[in-house]
Write a protein that holds these residues in place. Structure first.
Motif, PDB file in Angstrom:
ATOM      1  N   THR A 131       0.824  -1.405   0.173  1.00  0.00           N
ATOM      2  CA  THR A 131      -0.011   0.162   0.122  1.00  0.00           C
ATOM      3  C   THR A 131       1.056   1.439   0.006  1.00  0.00           C
ATOM      4  O   THR A 131       0.634   2.208  -0.759  1.00  0.00           O
ATOM      5  N   ASN A 132       1.841   1.220   0.807  1.00  0.00           N
ATOM      6  CA  ASN A 132       2.635   2.690   1.124  1.00  0.00           C
ATOM      7  C   ASN A 132       4.223   1.944   1.296  1.00  0.00           C
ATOM      8  O   ASN A 132       4.475   0.860   1.386  1.00  0.00           O
ATOM      9  N   GLY A 152      -0.869  -5.071   8.548  1.00  0.00           N
ATOM     10  CA  GLY A 152      -0.960  -3.783   7.832  1.00  0.00           C
ATOM     11  C   GLY A 152      -2.376  -3.498   7.397  1.00  0.00           C
ATOM     12  O   GLY A 152      -3.341  -3.734   8.137  1.00  0.00           O
ATOM     13  N   GLY A 153      -2.424  -2.725   6.363  1.00  0.00           N
ATOM     14  CA  GLY A 153      -3.852  -2.409   5.699  1.00  0.00           C
ATOM     15  C   GLY A 153      -4.563  -3.584   5.239  1.00  0.00           C
ATOM     16  O   GLY A 153      -5.787  -3.646   5.440  1.00  0.00           O
ATOM     17  N   GLY A 181      -6.152  -4.058   8.417  1.00  0.00           N
ATOM     18  CA  GLY A 181      -6.835  -3.083   8.828  1.00  0.00           C
ATOM     19  C   GLY A 181      -8.197  -2.664   8.033  1.00  0.00           C
ATOM     20  O   GLY A 181      -9.228  -1.967   8.813  1.00  0.00           O
ATOM     21  N   ASP A 182      -8.046  -2.859   6.751  1.00  0.00           N
ATOM     22  CA  ASP A 182      -9.129  -2.675   5.921  1.00  0.00           C
ATOM     23  C   ASP A 182     -10.423  -3.343   6.398  1.00  0.00           C
ATOM     24  O   ASP A 182     -11.765  -2.670   6.266  1.00  0.00           O
ATOM     25  N   ARG A 189     -12.427   4.368   8.291  1.00  0.00           N
ATOM     26  CA  ARG A 189     -11.281   4.210   8.891  1.00  0.00           C
ATOM     27  C   ARG A 189     -10.886   5.440   9.670  1.00  0.00           C
ATOM     28  O   ARG A 189      -9.974   5.457  10.723  1.00  0.00           O
ATOM     29  N   LYS A 231     -12.003   4.427  13.120  1.00  0.00           N
ATOM     30  CA  LYS A 231     -10.999   3.308  13.760  1.00  0.00           C
ATOM     31  C   LYS A 231      -9.856   3.989  14.497  1.00  0.00           C
ATOM     32  O   LYS A 231      -9.575   3.712  15.446  1.00  0.00           O
ATOM     33  N   GLU A 232      -9.249   4.742  13.467  1.00  0.00           N
ATOM     34  CA  GLU A 232      -8.051   5.501  14.009  1.00  0.00           C
ATOM     35  C   GLU A 232      -8.343   6.296  15.387  1.00  0.00           C
ATOM     36  O   GLU A 232      -7.288   6.395  16.232  1.00  0.00           O
ATOM     37  N   THR A 279      -8.455   4.783  18.442  1.00  0.00           N
ATOM     38  CA  THR A 279      -7.175   3.977  19.275  1.00  0.00           C
ATOM     39  C   THR A 279      -6.927   4.822  20.497  1.00  0.00           C
ATOM     40  O   THR A 279      -6.509   4.523  21.208  1.00  0.00           O
ATOM     41  N   GLY A 286       3.155  -2.668  11.336  1.00  0.00           N
ATOM     42  CA  GLY A 286       2.010  -2.120  10.542  1.00  0.00           C
ATOM     43  C   GLY A 286       0.860  -1.352  11.316  1.00  0.00           C
ATOM     44  O   GLY A 286       0.852  -1.560  12.521  1.00  0.00           O
ATOM     45  N   GLY A 287       0.334  -0.487  10.613  1.00  0.00           N
ATOM     46  CA  GLY A 287      -0.431   0.613  11.233  1.00  0.00           C
ATOM     47  C   GLY A 287      -1.695   0.153  12.191  1.00  0.00           C
ATOM     48  O   GLY A 287      -1.883   0.688  13.181  1.00  0.00           O
ATOM     49  N   ALA A 288      -2.166  -1.043  11.864  1.00  0.00           N
ATOM     50  CA  ALA A 288      -3.348  -1.546  12.407  1.00  0.00           C
ATOM     51  C   ALA A 288      -3.070  -2.183  13.842  1.00  0.00           C
ATOM     52  O   ALA A 288      -3.879  -2.537  14.546  1.00  0.00           O
ATOM     53  N   ARG A 335      -1.575  -0.321  16.039  1.00  0.00           N
ATOM     54  CA  ARG A 335      -2.063   0.675  17.074  1.00  0.00           C
ATOM     55  C   ARG A 335      -2.988   0.485  17.693  1.00  0.00           C
ATOM     56  O   ARG A 335      -3.361   1.035  18.827  1.00  0.00           O
ATOM     57  N   MET A 336      -4.143  -0.441  16.977  1.00  0.00           N
ATOM     58  CA  MET A 336      -5.315  -0.618  17.715  1.00  0.00           C
ATOM     59  C   MET A 336      -5.199  -1.366  19.159  1.00  0.00           C
ATOM     60  O   MET A 336      -4.925  -2.261  19.198  1.00  0.00           O
ATOM     61  N   ASP A 354       4.261   1.971  11.215  1.00  0.00           N
ATOM     62  CA  ASP A 354       4.531   2.091  10.001  1.00  0.00           C
ATOM     63  C   ASP A 354       5.840   2.255   9.391  1.00  0.00           C
ATOM     64  O   ASP A 354       6.138   1.744   8.169  1.00  0.00           O
TER      65      ASP A 354
END
Ligand code: AMP
Length: 629
Positions: free
Chosen positions: A29-30, A211-212, A240-241, A278, A281-282, A285, A347-349, A351-352, A374
């Motif tokens: 993704t990134n 990740g996403g 995360g999606d 999204r 969700k963020e 956190t 991975g960003g997800a 963080r949850m 990330d």
């Protein structure tokens, strides 16, 4: 006075000379680029202050190639010319891309033997390597602008499960972008390096990467700066999606409850609501509740509040779903929770809070989270790049990999004999002796297979070659040593050598070429679910092969020495042979083994007669002294 020495221009070896090296996380993704500055690993930003570069490439109508945020903004307006998630197609053939129905691209297979995919765009056919090269080129430019010079080299990260073809494609993309690849580095290893685990830690670490869109879990063993990947597992369709999607569905339910005649959402509204989901969700956190407010194109107002507790309930099954591959990886590496020294979140997800809690609860320890999840992979890659160009004198890390599936060969009856078990650390070499099935057999066909199942038909055939020139011997007398070697790059060589004559044949194969992660997962799943069935199939086949060999050798012996016994004895043996043949047709291994015993029993007198005859032959014409050696 001693003369001072001056080096040739350009040859100066000033000890303080700092070479420009970067680490690149080429993500689905990134993507990111990082470097070590003043001893600190840092992610480099573009002119707008963005660290993350969306891995999206657009071939614009004016011939320009646009990479990143600007390209991402055009994803739905110009889908076939705006390529996202190209990492999924690297080193793949059309056949490997399972879920093509949901992908808007126009795929074409190239005409090479590898049949790699290409994408039809308005700028012509583009390979995933070329598209990835555009992303890498954008990161290279960003780095050169930020660092003010030409790069000496780059470390590029790849998932630990990437096979040889995917790794090669990544290297090719980097080369095309004008980068000097110092090394490809496994993503989990890069994360471990970012946390400095290579410096002062020994032990086993888990890298949990959500990740996403994907989940990967890797188990690394660190010993004296050596990284060994003990096991990897994951779910290529979990990230995360999916959490966004749960919120999205929840919001839709709420809206339906309040507004009658609610019509299905159009594409624009779907995208809007998913973005809101999204963001919620963020937000959750760090907050107890999130407000989701927007106006849909048909005028419906959405205004709902989601609490953190509700969100946890909605998504608990997704969190639990990550633990299943985690458990499998632990099982593959034959580890217990108490063996794990540390857990790194990537991975960003991750963080949850519910993800962190689940990981903490499962591993019974607080995971390492103080680096940005990330960025951690790019940061680690930069540290490694810095060491590899010689800016840091203290380390040159040796990184090891594992075989994702077992490697073996076909034996009689279509059975698989595993030579190198899955998850063996690379490089690895294993040898095993085999023998011939028939008297006077002078050639042997060797089929190399990959997979966990017991039958060749359920595994993947990698290669077939023949060993010829085996000296004619009785069945079972020849010794053929088959050696499997997998080098550090995952390249498998198989050689077969007959021990007395030294005749040899060999072949080189790329064991993982063309296997997608999903296919590996499916093959493993099949092997678990088919284990009982495989056990029966194997026992039956072994009994049949054994029966066939016995029938063959007794028939041959009767042909040669049948006149040593009475016709009645001969007939009795022949009856048992027929009975065994008939039993072999049916599917009962025990019955076949019993019929083999009966046949053996019926040949006892014949065996005795043959023994006597051969002793008499050996003694013929010899006196007692000759025999008393
Ligand atoms: P990555 O692929 O590692 O960049 O992870 C992207 C995923 O992380 C996306 O699903 C994001 O929505 C998610 N993410 C980013 N920041 C947060 C956050 N603060 N809380 C929850 N999820 C986040």
């Amino acid at each position: 006075m001693a003369l001072l020495q001056i080096s040739e221009p350009g040859q100066s070896a000033a000890p303080h000379q700092h070479k420009l090296a970067v680490g690149i996380d080429l993500g689905t993704t990134n993507s990111l680029v990082a470097t070590v500055r003043s001893g600190m690993s840092t992610v480099l930003q573009d002119a707008h202050g963005h660290g993350l570069l969306p891995s999206v490439v657009r071939y614009a109508p004016d011939g320009k190639v646009i990479v990143g945020h600007e390209a991402q903004a055009q994803l739905s307006a110009d889908p076939t010319n705006t390529i996202a998630s190209v990492k999924r197609f690297m080193g793949r053939s059309l056949h490997d891309i399972a879920d093509r129905a949901h992908i808007p691209y126009r795929f074409v297979e190239d005409d090479s033997a590898k049949k790699q995919v290409q994408l039809q765009t308005r700028a012509g056919l583009k390979t995933p390597v070329e598209i990835s090269a555009e992303i890498l080129n954008a990161l290279k430019k960003r780095a050169e602008n930020a660092l003010g010079g030409e790069l000496t080299g780059a470390v590029i990260t790849v998932p630990a499960y990437f096979d040889d073809a995917q790794r090669q494609a990544t290297k090719d993309a980097a080369r095309l972008a004008g980068l000097n690849v110092l090394r490809l580095l496994n993503e989990p290893t890069a994360a471990a390096v970012a946390y400095g685990l290579d410096n002062n830690a020994e032990g086993i670490f888990v890298i949990y990467d959500l990740g996403g869109g994907t989940f990967d879990v890797s188990i690394l063993k660190l010993t004296k700066g050596v990284f060994e990947v003990l096991a990897t597992n994951g779910d290529s369709a979990l990230g995360g999606d999916d959490f966004d999607h749960r919120i999205y569905c929840w919001v839709l339910d709420k809206v339906r409850e309040t507004s009658k005649n609610f019509s299905p959402l159009n594409e624009e509204d779907t995208r809007l609501l998913l973005t809101k989901a999204r963001q919620a969700k963020e937000w959750l956190t760090d907050n107890f509740e999130a407000q989701i407010v927007c106006k849909l194109s048909n005028g419906t107002m959405v205004d709902v509040t989601l609490t953190a507790t509700q969100f946890v309930e909605l998504t608990q099954h997704l969190v639990t779903k990550t633990l299943s591959p985690t458990r499998k990886a632990m099982r593959d590496a034959q580890l217990d929770i108490t063996d794990i020294k540390g857990v790194v979140l990537v991975g960003g997800a991750t963080r949850m809070p519910q993800v962190r809690h689940a990981v903490e609860e499962y591993f019974q320890q607080t995971p390492l989270t103080n680096l940005d999840p990330d960025k951690v992979v790019a940061l680690g890659a930069a540290i490694q790049a810095n060491a590899l160009v010689g800016n840091r004198s203290d380390s040159d890390l040796l990184l090891l990999d594992v075989t994702p599936l077992s490697l073996g060969l076909e034996t009689m009856g279509g059975l698989v004999e595993k030579i190198i078990p899955r998850n063996s650390t690379l490089p690895v070499a294993r040898a095993q002796d085999f023998t011939t099935y028939k008297d006077g057999q002078t050639a042997m066909s060797i089929q190399v297979v990959q997979g966990e199942r017991e039958l060749v038909a359920d595994c993947r055939s990698l290669a077939r070659f023949e060993l010829r020139g085996i000296p004619p011997m009785a069945a079972g007398a020849a010794r053929i040593r088959v050696t499997f070697t997998v080098d550090a790059d995952g390249l498998l060589s198989v050689s077969a050598r007959e021990q007395t004559s030294g005749v040899e044949a060999n072949i080189v194969v790329k064991p993982s070429y063309g296997l997608s992660e999903d296919e590996i997962t499916r093959m493993l799943k099949d092997s678990f679910s088919g284990a009982e069935q495989d056990k029966h199939a194997r026992m039956l086949t072994e009994a049949r092969v054994n029966a066939g060999a016995i029938i063959q050798s007794i028939t041959q012996a009767l042909k040669v020495d049948g006149d040593l016994i009475s016709t009645a004895d001969k007939q009795a043996i022949e009856t048992e042979i027929e009975r065994l043949k008939a039993t072999s047709q049916a599917g009962d291994a025990d019955a076949i083994n019993k019929a083999v015993d009966a046949l053996n029993h019926s040949t006892e007198a014949f065996a005795q007669a043959r023994m006597n005859a051969s002793v008499a032959k050996a003694l013929a014409g010899k006196n007692l002294e000759d025999i008393q050696l």
